[in-house]
Design a protein around this motif. Structure first.
Motif, mmCIF file in Angstrom:
data_model
loop_
_atom_site.group_PDB
_atom_site.id
_atom_site.type_symbol
_atom_site.label_atom_id
_atom_site.label_comp_id
_atom_site.label_asym_id
_atom_site.label_seq_id
_atom_site.Cartn_x
_atom_site.Cartn_y
_atom_site.Cartn_z
ATOM 1 N N CYS A 37 3.054 6.925 -0.406
ATOM 2 C CA CYS A 37 1.858 7.515 -1.014
ATOM 3 C C CYS A 37 2.083 9.016 -1.198
ATOM 4 O O CYS A 37 2.620 9.687 -0.296
ATOM 5 C CB CYS A 37 0.626 7.283 -0.143
ATOM 6 N N LYS A 82 0.838 -1.196 0.000
ATOM 7 C CA LYS A 82 0.000 0.000 0.000
ATOM 8 C C LYS A 82 0.874 1.247 0.000
ATOM 9 O O LYS A 82 1.526 1.551 -0.982
ATOM 10 C CB LYS A 82 -0.950 -0.024 1.186
ATOM 11 N N CYS A 83 0.911 1.952 1.077
ATOM 12 C CA CYS A 83 1.645 3.214 1.110
ATOM 13 C C CYS A 83 2.961 3.106 1.885
ATOM 14 O O CYS A 83 3.509 4.122 2.316
ATOM 15 C CB CYS A 83 0.768 4.306 1.740
ATOM 16 N N GLN A 129 0.155 11.688 -1.074
ATOM 17 C CA GLN A 129 -0.431 12.587 -0.094
ATOM 18 C C GLN A 129 0.258 12.508 1.250
ATOM 19 O O GLN A 129 0.036 13.346 2.121
ATOM 20 C CB GLN A 129 -1.932 12.293 0.079
ATOM 21 N N ASP A 135 6.979 6.002 4.010
ATOM 22 C CA ASP A 135 5.690 6.164 3.339
ATOM 23 C C ASP A 135 5.940 6.576 1.903
ATOM 24 O O ASP A 135 6.787 7.422 1.615
ATOM 25 C CB ASP A 135 4.852 7.229 4.050
#
Length: 656
Positions: free
Chosen positions: A631, A612-613, A633, A629
């Protein structure tokens, strides 16, 4: 003239008869004691008596016999039986001297000098001591009866030479009691003979004969029946001292029957043992032609119990021939034959049937290893292990094997202090075997060594979800020791806790491997510069999880957990340089690395996982990782760990 001489001889005869009559009369009167002490005095004897009495025709009884210069010597009663012959020029002849009721506490042989003096004043055919108590150093005896034929005393001699019959209700030596002791011995300056001896000791009846030689005593026929001997009895140090002293030259024949023994860590119950031609003063490796056989109900040694053990052994210099050894052990049976020397064991055969060793632990394995350290070479011509079971649940990792069968021929298992299969063929099968979380059924291993070339002919271990199969060879003839190994691992589960910073990682899954490797094994340098081959591997149904601490104490901890798979992982080795690489077609999981066995400290192995992120970059060689992280955002967030990888190893791309 003749008539006058006849009158003279008649007169002398009358005077002699009168003198004898006067002596007889004096001995029969109240002057007997004074007369005896007077006669002892004029013969320069230091012996005095309290009371003397004469019983015709040949008995003189003395009471209260003392030694003038030694008050500790006292005989309550002594009887002198005169011989029915005329006295000689030097001494009076006695048929017997009988001493009764004495209590003699002696510290040295000099204290017997009064008794020696008393007997040497006469020519004594027999010396007897009745119902007396004796003590002499560490030896004491109660209610002693002794008879000595033709006693001969020598200076500073405690016991006269002669034919001796000795009996005592009890004799003590170093705290040990010998009951109902009987001894018949011809005691001489040399070459004495014990015609028979018997006594009771620790519940056992002991009897036998012995002969004396210049080198010591030989026990001819000794029988011990019903003995109970425990380790607590002063540890029986005197037995070791007696054996080392050389006092016993050899044991010609010794039989122990129905006895219980506990000695030097060995406990035997209901033992029957026969020994012949053994020399106690030397070690078992210095015996010339000894023999020993035994059987018992049980034998206990170092926590192991052997039921109904029996053995027949033959001893020669630096060799013990085990003609047979048979015992029940761990609910099974052990049989063997062979030769044992101080640093080698050569067995003709070893058979173990139905054994269930259920309490294997570090201490027992260490004891076996310590015992094995003394053995430089171990060979077995024929090895058969049938339906055995082994369980180790004392220490992790636990392991067990049941239904184990082993067949070996012409085996050399240890050579020059090194364990291995140095010669012969070996086949091992097991109905089931487990190690930690791994379980195999119907496993088989076949290997052989001929002319110093070791062959792994077959290894096949069926698993719950797959199998392990391998074959290979190792040529020990050559100094470089070339080897090769082909193997396949299908469906091998793995679960590993990795120690890394800042926290530990948990890795689990199922792996498949297929490889062919070869190289040289003469030493590590040869191995590090020769390892070559390739391995195709894959990791499936795998998971890596970590709970990493946050950068600041106020932030919560973040957990990373990811299921992943690595297909077509390639591992290649070229002369000790190893490259690990996984295809880029699976971007969520990649592994890459380089290892030079000649410089292992510079190894780099990197694993990258994306979930995922989050992205985890793990440096297996440096035991460090970081989580970030990814991602868009969340790009403004800081990494979950301030532990950075080595700048030279910061990305999988740079390593590839």
């Amino acid at each position: 003239m003749i008539k006058r001489l006849s009158y003279l001889f008649l007169l002398l005869a009358l005077i002699a008869i009168a003198a004898l009559a006067a002596l007889y009369g004096a001995l029969r009167s109240q002057y007997a004691t004074s007369l005896v002490n007077y006669l002892l005095n004029i013969t320069h004897s230091e012996i005095q008596v309290e009371q003397a009495s004469y019983t015709p025709p040949l008995q003189l009884t003395l009471e209260g016999v003392r030694y003038a210069t030694d008050d500790s010597f006292y005989l309550p009663k002594a009887e002198l039986w005169f011989a029915a012959t005329l006295p000689s020029a030097n001494s009076i002849q006695l048929d017997a001297l009988v001493i009764e009721g004495a209590n003699l506490a002696l510290q040295s042989e000099q204290e017997l000098s009064p008794l020696a003096q008393l007997t040497t004043r006469f020519t004594t055919r027999q010396l007897a001591i009745k119902h007396s108590d004796l003590s002499w150093g560490e030896v004491s005896a109660r209610n002693v009866n002794v008879q000595i034929e033709q006693p001969i005393w020598k200076p500073r001699q405690g016991l006269p030479f002669g034919n001796i019959q000795f009996a005592a209700d009890q004799l003590y030596y170093q705290g040990h009691a010998l009951n109902n002791l009987l001894v018949d011995v011809n005691y001489q300056a040399q070459d004495s003979t014990v015609y028979g001896a018997s006594f009771e000791w620790n519940g056992g009846q002991i009897s036998g004969q012995a002969e004396q030689y210049p080198q010591g005593w030989s026990l001819i026929n000794v029988t011990i029946d019903g003995l109970n001997l425990t380790q607590t009895q002063n540890e029986l140090r005197w037995l070791n001292e007696l054996a080392k002293s050389g006092w016993i030259r050899d044991i010609n024949s010794l039989d122990i029957l129905k006895s219980n023994l506990s000695y030097q860590g060995i406990e035997l119950l209901n033992l029957d043992l026969s020994v012949e031609k053994i020399t106690p003063s030397v070690s078992i490796w210095q015996q010339k032609q000894g023999y020993l056989s035994f059987n018992a109900d049980t034998l206990n040694y170092q926590g192991e119990q052997f039921v109904a053990p029996s053995a027949t052994l033959y001893f020669s210099p630096n060799n013990i021939e085990v003609a047979e050894l048979d015992t029940d052990w761990q609910q099974g049976r052990v049989q063997l034959q062979g030769q044992v020397s101080p640093d080698a064991i050569q067995l003709k055969n070893l058979t173990i049937s139905g054994a269930k060793w259920l309490d294997i632990g570090k201490e027992k394995l260490a004891a076996i290893s310590h015992w094995g350290d003394k053995i430089a070479d171990l060979t077995i011509d024929q090895l058969d292990i049938n339906n055995a079971q082994l369980i180790q649940i004392n220490d992790k990792p636990f392991w067990q094997a049941s239904g184990v069968n082993v067949e070996g021929k012409q085996l050399a298992i240890k050579q020059n202090n090194k364990l291995g299969l140095w010669q012969g063929s070996l086949q091992i099968t097991a109905n089931s075997a487990s190690y930690a979380n791994y379980l195999s059924t119907q496993a088989i291993i076949e290997m052989s060594n001929k002319a110093n070339i070791w062959q792994l002919d077959r290894l096949f271990l069926p698993l719950e979800t797959g199998y392990i199969e391998a074959s290979g060879s190792w040529d020990r003839q050559q100094l470089s020791a070339p080897w090769q190994l082909d193997f396949t691992v299908d469906g091998l589960p793995f679960e590993q806790q990795l120690t890394t910073l800042p926290a530990a990682l948990h890795l689990s899954g199922i792996s498949d491997w297929h490889g062919k490797l070869n190289g040289l094994a003469g030493d590590y340098s040869m191995f590090a510069h020769s390892l070559s081959g390739s391995i195709d591997a894959s990791l499936r149904e795998s998971q890596l999880s970590v709970l990493a601490p946050s950068k600041t104490a106020k932030q919560e901890k973040s957990e990373f957990s990811h299921d992943f798979a690595l297909d077509k992982l390639m591992i290649t080795a070229d002369r000790g340089r190893i490259i690990l690489n996984s295809p880029n077609e699976t971007p969520s999981a990649q592994l890459a690395g380089k290892i030079d066995l000649a410089k292992p400290q510079l190894a780099t192995v990197l694993l990258q996982l994306e979930d995922k992120c989050q992205r985890l970059q793990l440096d297996l060689s440096a035991k460090a990782y970081q989580i970030e992280d990814i991602c868009p955002q969340l790009n403004t967030q800081q990494p979950l760990s301030n532990k950075q990888l080595n700048p030279q190893q910061s990305s999988l791309e740079s390593s590839n």
